[in-house]
Design an enzyme around this catalytic site. Structure first.
Site, PDB file in Angstrom:
ATOM      1  CE1 TYR A  35      75.400  47.022   8.282  1.00  0.00           C
ATOM      2  CE2 TYR A  35      73.982  45.265   9.105  1.00  0.00           C
ATOM      3  CZ  TYR A  35      74.357  46.133   8.092  1.00  0.00           C
ATOM      4  OH  TYR A  35      73.681  46.107   6.897  1.00  0.00           O
ATOM      5  N   GLY A  84      67.675  43.992   4.291  1.00  0.00           N
ATOM      6  CA  GLY A  84      66.809  44.095   5.463  1.00  0.00           C
ATOM      7  C   GLY A  84      66.271  42.789   5.992  1.00  0.00           C
ATOM      8  N   GLY A 111      72.646  41.868   3.759  1.00  0.00           N
ATOM      9  CA  GLY A 111      73.905  42.027   4.486  1.00  0.00           C
ATOM     10  C   GLY A 111      73.846  41.156   5.729  1.00  0.00           C
ATOM     11  NE  ARG A 112      70.217  43.251  10.555  1.00  0.00           N
ATOM     12  CZ  ARG A 112      70.753  44.169  11.380  1.00  0.00           C
ATOM     13  NH1 ARG A 112      71.458  43.801  12.405  1.00  0.00           N
ATOM     14  NH2 ARG A 112      70.549  45.453  11.168  1.00  0.00           N
ATOM     15  NE  ARG A 154      73.989  45.439  15.060  1.00  0.00           N
ATOM     16  CZ  ARG A 154      72.897  44.904  15.528  1.00  0.00           C
ATOM     17  NH1 ARG A 154      72.977  43.978  16.477  1.00  0.00           N
ATOM     18  NH2 ARG A 154      71.721  45.244  15.078  1.00  0.00           N
ATOM     19  CB  CYS A 191      85.723  56.123  30.137  1.00  0.00           C
ATOM     20  SG  CYS A 191      86.135  57.017  28.656  1.00  0.00           S
ATOM     21  CD  GLU A 192      81.268  57.182  26.202  1.00  0.00           C
ATOM     22  OE1 GLU A 192      80.115  57.519  26.528  1.00  0.00           O
ATOM     23  OE2 GLU A 192      82.099  57.959  25.719  1.00  0.00           O
TER      24      GLU A 192
HETATM   25  N1  LLP Z   1      71.004  48.068   1.019  1.00  0.00           N
HETATM   26  C1  LLP Z   1      71.066  49.319   1.479  1.00  0.00           C
HETATM   27  C2  LLP Z   1      70.841  50.437   0.558  1.00  0.00           C
HETATM   28  C3  LLP Z   1      71.343  49.546   2.836  1.00  0.00           C
HETATM   29  O1  LLP Z   1      71.412  50.798   3.296  1.00  0.00           O
HETATM   30  C4  LLP Z   1      71.551  48.443   3.707  1.00  0.00           C
HETATM   31  C5  LLP Z   1      71.842  48.653   5.108  1.00  0.00           C
HETATM   32  C6  LLP Z   1      71.482  47.141   3.169  1.00  0.00           C
HETATM   33  C7  LLP Z   1      71.189  46.995   1.815  1.00  0.00           C
HETATM   34  C8  LLP Z   1      71.708  45.911   3.983  1.00  0.00           C
HETATM   35  O2  LLP Z   1      70.767  45.774   4.994  1.00  0.00           O
HETATM   36  P1  LLP Z   1      70.715  44.403   5.835  1.00  0.00           P
HETATM   37  O3  LLP Z   1      70.350  43.305   4.873  1.00  0.00           O
HETATM   38  O4  LLP Z   1      72.061  44.182   6.405  1.00  0.00           O
HETATM   39  O5  LLP Z   1      69.696  44.640   6.857  1.00  0.00           O
HETATM   40  N2  LLP Z   1      74.414  49.306  11.629  1.00  0.00           N
HETATM   41  C9  LLP Z   1      73.043  48.843  11.710  1.00  0.00           C
HETATM   42  C10 LLP Z   1      72.474  48.474  10.380  1.00  0.00           C
HETATM   43  C11 LLP Z   1      72.530  49.581   9.346  1.00  0.00           C
HETATM   44  C12 LLP Z   1      72.023  49.142   8.014  1.00  0.00           C
HETATM   45  C13 LLP Z   1      72.351  50.152   6.969  1.00  0.00           C
HETATM   46  N3  LLP Z   1      71.930  49.814   5.669  1.00  0.00           N
HETATM   47  C14 LLP Z   1      72.979  47.679  12.696  1.00  0.00           C
HETATM   48  O6  LLP Z   1      74.000  47.314  13.253  1.00  0.00           O
HETATM   49  O7  LLP Z   1      71.906  47.147  12.938  1.00  0.00           O
END
Ligand code: LLP
Length: 417
Positions: A375, A242, A279-280, A317, A346-347
Site C-alpha cells: 500500500y 489481514g 497482501g501486507r 499511509r 502543501c498539506e
Molecule cells: N482480501 C481482500 C478482500 C481485501 O480487501 C484485502 C485488503 C486483502 C485481501 C489483503 O489484506 P492484507 O493481507 O494486505 O491485510 N490501504 C490500507 C490497507 C487496505 C486493505 C484493503 N483490503 C493500508 O495501507 O493499510
C-alpha cells in the site's frame, strides 16, 4: 527493525540484499522504491510453511503492490492472485498468472468488469449482494457461460485495527448480511448461469489477534453447514487476508504459527480447499521508500524538521491512517536528533515521522522510510503535479528498474485541449 528484513547496514551504509541504497539513488534518482525479490520469496515460503498442514491455495492480494515484477515473482512460485478490479486482473494476467489462478473480488463490480473476468476464466467471482448475484447470472447467461461464484459473507466481527481497514463489521459496506442468506440460497437454486463454488470472508487488515479470525470463521463454518443443508457443498473456503506485518519494532507481528494453531484445526474438518489472500504480510517489509534530505530547519520553539523529496504522494499511509513507519538514515549516524520528517506537499498531514529520533544526517544525504512495500507505490498520486516515483527490484547483488519515473509528458497525456 532491520531484523528479518533484507535491509542491513554494512560498514555504516544501508544495503538492500547486496546493493548499497546510495548506489541506487545515484543511478535512478529519488524518491525511489527499492524492493527485495528475496524478501518476497522468503515471506511467501514462510506463509506456505505455516499453513502446510492444510489443503490450501494462496492468492496474493495484488492491491498491496501491483507492480508486474512483484506479481510475477509470486506467480512464479505458484501463488495465485486476488484482484479487486479489471485493472488489477489485467495486471495479473500480464504478469503471467492464468485466469484459473485468479479470484475476482470487489464490492462494486461494473458489468464490463464481470464480463472481462468471465472471458478470462477466473477461478471465482465473489458476490457481495443479491443484486450482484443477479447481474453475474445475467451477464454469464448472455455470454453462454456459467459463472463460478463465492459468497462473501459479512460475519459482523469488528477486528481491532485502524477503523479505515476493518471490513467484517455490519456497519461496513462489505459482504452479504447474514439475514439475507436464506434469500441468497433460494436465488442460487433458481439461477441457471452461476455455480456456487465458495464461501468467503475478509475481516480487515493488520489484524494482530487470531481470535478475530476465530470468531469470524466460526460464523463462516456455520454458514458452510447451512449451505450444505441447502444442497450446496462448496469446494472453497476463503478466509481472506489481514495477517499482520511489523512496522514498529515495539509492536512486532503475531507469528503466523499463532494463527495456524487456531485456524487449522477449525478448517481441516470442513473438507474444503482453503484460500488465503495475504497482501501486507508478503510485501510490507520487502520495500523501502528512499528519499533525499533537501533541507533541515529548526524553528523558534526548537522543533527540527527534515524536509525530504518524497511526500504523501508517494506514501500516503501516515497521512491517511496515522500509520507508523520507521525512518532511518542511509548512512549510519551515531548522533540522533528528535525531528519531524516531512515532504514537499502543501498539506500538514504530509509527514513520515513526527518527533522521532533520526540519525543526524546532513542535507543531501538519504533517508529510508521502512516497511513501504504494501500500500505504498500503489496508492501514489499526481497531486501537486508530482511524478510517480521509479521502482527498483534488487536480487542479490543485482538491481533492475521495474517502473520508470513518470515524466511531465505523462502528467498531461490524457488531457484534451
Ligand atoms: N482480501 C481482500 C478482500 C481485501 O480487501 C484485502 C485488503 C486483502 C485481501 C489483503 O489484506 P492484507 O493481507 O494486505 O491485510 N490501504 C490500507 C490497507 C487496505 C486493505 C484493503 N483490503 C493500508 O495501507 O493499510
Amino acid at each position: 527493525m532491520l531484523d528479518r528484513t533484507p535491509f542491513h547496514y554494512d560498514d555504516g551504509a544501508l544495503f538492500c540484499e547486496g546493493v548499497a541504497l546510495e548506489e541506487l539513488a545515484e543511478r535512478w534518482g529519488t524518491p525511489l522504491y527499492v524492493t527485495s525479490r528475496h524478501s518476497i520469496e522468503d515471506r511467501y515460503r514462510e506463509f506456505e510453511a505455516a499453513f502446510a498442514g492444510l489443503d490450501h491455495f494462496t492468492c496474493y492480494s495484488v492491491k498491496a503492490n501491483f507492480n508486474l515484477s512483484v506479481i510475477r515473482t509470486l506467480g512464479d512460485l505458484g501463488c495465485g492472485c486476488d484482484v479487486n478490479s479489471a485493472g488489477e486482473l489485467f495486471r495479473a494476467l500480464k504478469a503471467g498468472v492464468p485466469g484459473n489462478r485468479i479470484i475476482f473480488a470487489g464490492v462494486g463490480k461494473r458489468p464490463d468488469e464481470i464480463s472481462y473476468a468471465l472471458e478470462n476464466g477466473v477461478l471465482m467471482l465473489k458476490v457481495e449482494s443479491l443484486s450482484e448475484l443477479r447481474s453475474i447470472d445475467r451477464i454469464a447467461g448472455d455470454a453462454g457461460l456459467t459463472a463460478p461464484v463465492a459468497l462473501r459473507i459479512n460475519p459482523n466481527v469488528t477486528a481491532e485495527t485502524h477503523p479505515y481497514i476493518t471490513t467484517g463489521d455490519s456497519k461496513e459496506k462489505f459482504g452479504i448480511d447474514e439475514a439475507e442468506l436464506p434469500e441468497v440460497f433460494t436465488l442460487l437454486g433458481e439461477l441457471r448461469h452461476v455455480r456456487l463454488v465458495g464461501l468467503d470472508m475478509h475481516i480487515g487488515s493488520q489484524i494482530f489477534d487470531p481470535e478475530f479470525y476465530v470468531a469470524a470463521l466460526t460464523k463462516l463454518l456455520d454458514i458452510h453447514s447451512y449451505s450444505k443443508g441447502r444442497g450446496f457443498a462448496v469446494e472453497y473456503l476463503d478466509i481472506g487476508g489481514g495477517f499482520p506485518a511489523t512496522y514498529d519494532p515495539m509492536k512486532p507481528e503475531t507469528p503466523l504459527s499463532s494463527f495456524a494453531e487456531k485456524l487449522v484445526p477449525m478448517l481441516k474438518p470442513a473438507g474444503a480447499k482453503v484460500i488465503f489472500e495475504p497482501g501486507r504480510f508478503l510485501m510490507a517489509n520487502a520495500s523501502v521508500l528512499l528519499t533525499r534530505i533537501l533541507y533541515r530547519k529548526r524553528n523558534h520553539i526548537g522543533k527540527e524538521f527534515f524536509v525530504v523529496d518524497a511526500g504523501l504522494t508517494e506514501l500516503i499511509r501516515p497521512a491517511l491512517y496515522q500509520s507508523h513507519h520507521e525512518v532511518i538514515s542511509v548512512r549510519r549516524h551515531d548522533e540522533t536528533v528528535v525531528a519531524d520528517v516531512v515532504g514537499p506537499i502543501c498539506e500538514s498531514s504530509d509527514f513520515f515521522a513526527r518527533q522521532r529520533p533520526i540519525g543526524d544526517a546532513p542535507e543531501g544525504e538519504l533517508l529510508a522510510v521502512m516497511s513501504a512495500g504494501a500500500y505504498g507505490a500503489v496508492m501514489s498520486s499526481n497531486y501537486n503535479g508530482r511524478l510517480r516515483p521509479a521502482e527498483v527490484m534488487v536480487e542479490g547483488s543485482e538491481s533492475r528498474l521495474i517502473r520508470r519515473r513518470e515524466s511531465f509528458e505523462q502528467l498531461i497525456a490524457n488531457e484534451v485541449e
